[in-house]
Design a protein around this motif. Structure first.
Motif: not given
Length: 105
Positions: A2-7, A90-93
């Protein structure tokens, strides 16, 4: 992955506009972030919203991309009947966006 692993992201909202600034954890991943965060892809990830327009502002010195989402807040925080569909949510989504191996190129 997921993007959250990168940023990670910081968010804000004003009226009917939401801003999401996405920062890479490691500067070496910044070119990948630029490839991932396109207007069509961001709109698809936030498809439950009536986003009118996505503006993208690269911030290379910060290793970040600022996204301005016009019309994303159903009239604004104080006018919306949505249950907390505002900046932080929205940021978390967005950080929940699936990214794959083909996104590495």
């Amino acid at each position: 992955m997921r993007l959250g692993e990168l940023a990670h992201a910081r968010t804000g909202d004003k009226g009917d506009t939401s801003q999401i600034c996405v920062f890479v954890h490691h500067q070496a991943d910044y070119p990948r972030l630029l490839r991932l965060l396109t207007a069509p892809r961001v709109s698809a990830q936030l498809c439950g919203l009536s986003v009118e327009r996505v503006e993208i502002y690269p911030l290379p010195g910060l290793g970040a991309v600022n996204l301005v989402l016009h019309g994303a807040l159903s009239g604004g925080v104080t006018r919306s009947l949505a249950l907390d569909a505002h900046g932080k949510t929205l940021g978390m989504q967005l950080l929940d966006m699936e990214i794959g191996e083909d996104d590495n190129a």
